[in-house]
Enzyme design. Structure first.
Site, short mmCIF file in Angstrom:
data_model
loop_
_atom_site.label_atom_id
_atom_site.label_comp_id
_atom_site.label_asym_id
_atom_site.label_seq_id
_atom_site.Cartn_x
_atom_site.Cartn_y
_atom_site.Cartn_z
N LYS A 155 0.90 -1.11 0.06
CA LYS A 155 0.07 0.07 0.02
C LYS A 155 1.01 1.26 -0.03
O LYS A 155 2.12 1.26 0.50
CB LYS A 155 -0.95 0.09 1.35
CG LYS A 155 -0.11 -0.03 2.38
CD LYS A 155 0.30 1.11 3.18
CE LYS A 155 1.18 1.07 4.10
NZ LYS A 155 2.14 2.33 4.43
N ASP A 205 1.47 6.72 3.92
CA ASP A 205 1.95 5.79 4.66
C ASP A 205 1.15 5.22 5.77
O ASP A 205 0.99 4.35 6.19
CB ASP A 205 3.30 6.06 5.31
CG ASP A 205 4.34 5.29 6.09
OD1 ASP A 205 4.47 3.95 5.34
OD2 ASP A 205 4.55 5.22 7.26
#
Length: 351
Positions: free
Chosen positions: A106, A186
């Site tokens: 991701k 993040d």
């Protein structure tokens, strides 16, 4: 949402190539590949050949001179891509163009347009493309969904998700804007995904802030307020400037649910769901689970069966849209500086 526990046929393991030797690969995903009979690491490529040799010695696979050479190998059916987020779009596209399935850390890409593009390309090619946002596959969250659905806290009114930790080492790639750094990509994707999980896909960002570090040019903290069409709300907070928190709270008309270590539990962690109703507090202790192994199993099953679980691509597409919306609506602040138009006495009171 339910955890995937079924093991795919092991007559022919999915042969995987590692595209980049990131720390997350070594700590979580490669051990999962090593333990999964339906997967096999056959090739390893990195910018640093010595690092690739270390990874190959520990987890198997042949060291390949570069990413292009790995993609050219006929024995590589799929790639695992833990490269910095800013490189995802390019290497996902290259992998799909040569017929490789892809499991990608991701976020899938850094922009909605790029995410929509690669998902469409994977669909057109009949290939599996999966975002390795592993917490969504942990059975913990299925348990919480079931509690909410059963009305254990009445009608769900609000969601609050938090993920943050202290500053990183100065050379960390998450401080590099050219590599897709920043706290929103993040960390913020976790509570955003939580809001979507419990409030549905039609969320709107009604306000946001992003605190930017002028030295590095990336956001190091932020928050957002979202609402659903029926008036329920979600508040998210994230950042690299905080004491460690990794949790969410669901607030209902008759109670609340609190989950700690919600997003990155180690495989030995026994999650606890704290259910509070008036003066009654219950703690449900759940069995440990390796969410990386569960995600990997889902990926190789999709590769072998030729189909992903319903809603997986749409989940990534919706998340990318929310990330773009937070950026667009955010008021940008500067780390270490006063808020525009506010006195220093106000700043001091809020430190």
């Amino acid at each position: 949402m339910t955890a995937v526990s079924e093991r795919p046929p092991v007559s022919r393991p999915v042969r995987i190539g590692l595209l980049g030797c990131a720390d997350i690969a070594r700590r979580r995903t490669l051990p999962a590949i090593l333990a999964e009979p339906a997967a096999e690491l056959v090739a390893v490529a990195a910018r640093d050949t010595n690092k690739a040799k270390v990874y190959a010695k520990e987890f198997g696979g042949e060291v390949v001179r570069d990413y292009e050479a790995l993609l050219a190998r006929p024995d590589v059916e799929a790639v695992y891509v833990p490269l910095p987020a800013g490189l995802h779009h390019e290497w996902i596209t290259r992998a799909l163009d040569v017929g490789k399935h892809a499991l990608v850390e991701k976020p899938l890409t850094t922009r909605y347009a790029d995410t929509a593009e690669v998902l469409a390309l994977a669909g057109a090619r009949g290939l599996t493309l999966m975002e390795n946002l592993t917490f969504l596959r942990h059975g913990l969250h299925s348990t919480v969904v079931n509690l909410v659905t059963a009305g254990e806290i009445g009608e769900l009114r609000a969601v609050h998700g938090v993920f943050g930790f202290p500053p990183l080492n100065p050379g960390d790639i998450r401080y590099r804007p050219d590599l897709g750094g920043g706290a929103l990509l993040d960390l913020g994707v976790y509570p955003l995904s939580t809001a979507r999980l419990f409030l549905g896909p039609d969320l709107e960002v009604v306000g946001a802030t992003r605190t930017e570090d002028p030295e590095h040019g990336v956001d190091v903290a932020g928050g957002a307020l979202l609402c659903s069409p029926d008036g329920r709300t979600a508040q998210i907070d994230f950042g690299f400037q905080h004491g460690y928190r990794c949790e969410y709270t669901l607030w209902g008309s008759q109670g609340s649910i609190f989950v700690d270590r919600a997003f990155t539990p180690p495989p030995t962690w026994r999650p606890t769901v704290r259910l509070k109703r008036r003066h009654d507090v219950q703690e449900l202790v759940l069995p440990p689970e390796d969410q990386f192994a569960t995600t990997l199993r889902e990926f190789v099953t999709a590769v072998r069966t030729g189909g992903e679980r319903a809603g997986v691509a749409e989940r990534s597409r919706t998340l990318a849209g929310l990330v773009d919306e937070v950026r667009e609506r955010a008021r940008t602040l500067r780390a270490g500086q006063g808020l525009p138009g506010r006195g220093e006495d106000l700043i001091r009171r809020h430190r």
